[in-house]
Design a protein around this motif. Structure first.
Motif, PDB file in Angstrom:
ATOM      1  N   PRO A  37      -4.980   0.560  -6.628  1.00 34.11           N
ATOM      2  CA  PRO A  37      -4.855   1.740  -5.759  1.00 34.11           C
ATOM      3  C   PRO A  37      -6.225   2.315  -5.421  1.00 34.11           C
ATOM      4  N   LEU A  38      -6.271   3.015  -4.307  1.00 33.32           N
ATOM      5  CA  LEU A  38      -7.497   3.685  -3.878  1.00 33.32           C
ATOM      6  C   LEU A  38      -7.290   5.186  -3.946  1.00 33.32           C
ATOM      7  N   TYR A  39      -8.337   5.907  -4.316  1.00 30.68           N
ATOM      8  CA  TYR A  39      -8.252   7.345  -4.501  1.00 30.68           C
ATOM      9  C   TYR A  39      -9.313   8.063  -3.676  1.00 30.68           C
ATOM     10  N   VAL A  40      -8.959   9.284  -3.268  1.00 29.91           N
ATOM     11  CA  VAL A  40      -9.898  10.158  -2.577  1.00 29.91           C
ATOM     12  C   VAL A  40      -9.987  11.439  -3.401  1.00 29.91           C
ATOM     13  N   ALA A  41     -11.180  11.760  -3.868  1.00 31.50           N
ATOM     14  CA  ALA A  41     -11.379  12.993  -4.626  1.00 31.50           C
ATOM     15  C   ALA A  41     -11.442  14.171  -3.658  1.00 31.50           C
ATOM     16  N   VAL A  42     -10.774  15.253  -4.041  1.00 34.68           N
ATOM     17  CA  VAL A  42     -10.788  16.478  -3.246  1.00 34.68           C
ATOM     18  C   VAL A  42     -11.488  17.539  -4.092  1.00 34.68           C
ATOM     19  N   VAL A  66      -4.133   6.761  -1.871  1.00 33.36           N
ATOM     20  CA  VAL A  66      -3.861   6.342  -0.495  1.00 33.36           C
ATOM     21  C   VAL A  66      -3.662   4.829  -0.438  1.00 33.36           C
ATOM     22  N   ALA A  67      -3.180   4.363   0.719  1.00 30.72           N
ATOM     23  CA  ALA A  67      -2.766   2.970   0.862  1.00 30.72           C
ATOM     24  C   ALA A  67      -3.914   1.970   0.940  1.00 30.72           C
ATOM     25  N   ASP A  68      -4.985   2.316   1.650  1.00 22.95           N
ATOM     26  CA  ASP A  68      -6.039   1.332   1.863  1.00 22.95           C
ATOM     27  C   ASP A  68      -7.357   2.026   2.209  1.00 22.95           C
ATOM     28  N   ALA A  69      -8.399   1.217   2.396  1.00 23.86           N
ATOM     29  CA  ALA A  69      -9.733   1.759   2.678  1.00 23.86           C
ATOM     30  C   ALA A  69      -9.765   2.534   3.995  1.00 23.86           C
ATOM     31  N   GLN A  70      -8.965   2.121   4.950  1.00 21.89           N
ATOM     32  CA  GLN A  70      -8.908   2.841   6.228  1.00 21.89           C
ATOM     33  C   GLN A  70      -8.379   4.261   6.009  1.00 21.89           C
ATOM     34  N   GLN A  71      -7.394   4.407   5.128  1.00 21.08           N
ATOM     35  CA  GLN A  71      -6.844   5.725   4.831  1.00 21.08           C
ATOM     36  C   GLN A  71      -7.858   6.582   4.069  1.00 21.08           C
ATOM     37  N   VAL A  72      -8.648   5.956   3.205  1.00 21.26           N
ATOM     38  CA  VAL A  72      -9.711   6.688   2.499  1.00 21.26           C
ATOM     39  C   VAL A  72     -10.646   7.316   3.524  1.00 21.26           C
ATOM     40  N   GLU A  73     -11.089   6.523   4.485  1.00 19.02           N
ATOM     41  CA  GLU A  73     -12.019   7.021   5.503  1.00 19.02           C
ATOM     42  C   GLU A  73     -11.372   8.082   6.387  1.00 19.02           C
TER      43      GLU A  73
END
Length: 139
Positions: A37-42, A66-73
């Motif tokens: 899984p990929l994560y985005v820190a808030v 999130v689902a993928d690197a595109q969603q991270v960005e």
């Protein structure tokens, strides 16, 4: 001649069987792939909660799965909208609504739902699947 044709046919069948048995299966439809899984820190939030018995504040920090690197960005590029949505949601809560484990889970689901909404009119929804708390303090 018939034996030669039978031999060629047998080799083709054996070759096809070997290909089916030993071909890579990573692209097989319907197969579950083990993807990290990929994560985005808030960044941390500090908000006033709705009053019940005096002023109370919530200090919390979390990450979004999130689902993928595109969603991270996409989430990073729209962080002001992410923070605005979360801030409005958090500041609408009473301490009693979010102080229990069940309340925290409901709040996480509400935040995920709010962040799945498209960032632009007519845009595709974000693929945010989970929220993981790092800290959660009510004072």
């Amino acid at each position: 001649m018939p034996f030669a044709l039978a031999g060629v046919f047998l080799l083709m069948v054996l070759g096809a069987g070997a290909w089916i048995l030993f071909a890579p299966t990573s692209g097989t439809p319907g197969q579950v792939q083990n993807v990290a899984p990929l994560y985005v820190a808030v960044d941390e939030f500090v908000v006033n909660l709705q009053p019940e018995d005096g002023d109370k504040y919530l200090q919390t920090k979390f990450t979004l799965q999130v689902a993928d690197a595109q969603q991270v960005e996409l989430v990073k590029a729209n962080m002001p909208k992410v923070r605005n949505r979360v801030l409005l949601l958090l500041s609408s809560k009473k301490p009693s609504e979010i102080s229990t484990p069940a309340g925290k889970r409901r709040l996480a689901a509400e935040i995920v739902s709010a962040l799945k909404q498209p960032f632009t009119d007519g845009g595709a929804p974000q693929q945010v699947s989970e929220l993981h708390y790092i800290s959660f303090i009510i004072q």
